[in-house]
Design a protein around this motif. Structure first.
Motif: not given
Length: 127
Positions: A31-35
């Motif tokens: 996972t690179l980004q989670h928003l």
């Protein structure tokens, strides 16, 4: 209906959408980004455009080049330049009451959205 139960966000709620960006690295997805953002801040059309933009930027660590981006928007008629399919979109149901829209393959992005608050976070047997 079968639910995929894949990487469910425990913090997803009915007023937000969950945006995730992952990339295949050394045998697994990272996972690179989670928003999370309010649902009211992004239309469904803008969500698809966002997924495509994330794939453009983060695909293969260096992003897609000009020719690759154009090729993704071409139809399949003709051979030159060739059509590419980095922006393939798939819709699934990760859990009851939730719609997931995926884009990409080795680099993938998705958005989860609660579409039925009455079924959201219920156990599968109860639905």
């Amino acid at each position: 209906m079968i639910f995929e139960n894949y990487k469910l966000c425990p913090d997803l709620n009915t007023k937000e959408i969950c945006i995730v960006l992952e990339q295949y690295q050394e045998g697994s997805f990272v996972t690179l980004q989670h928003l999370h953002v309010p649902k009211s801040r992004m239309s469904k059309d803008r969500r698809l455009a966002l997924l495509e933009s994330l794939i453009c930027r983060f695909n293969s660590k260096s992003g897609l080049g000009f020719d690759q981006i154009v090729a993704n928007y071409l139809n399949k008629r003709g051979k030159a330049p060739a059509h590419e399919n980095s922006f393939q979109v798939v819709v699934t149901y990760p859990e009851p009451g939730v719609l997931r829209t995926y884009c990409g393959s080795d680099t993938k992005a998705w958005i989860d959205e609660v579409i039925s608050s009455s079924n959201f976070r219920m156990k599968t047997e109860e639905v």
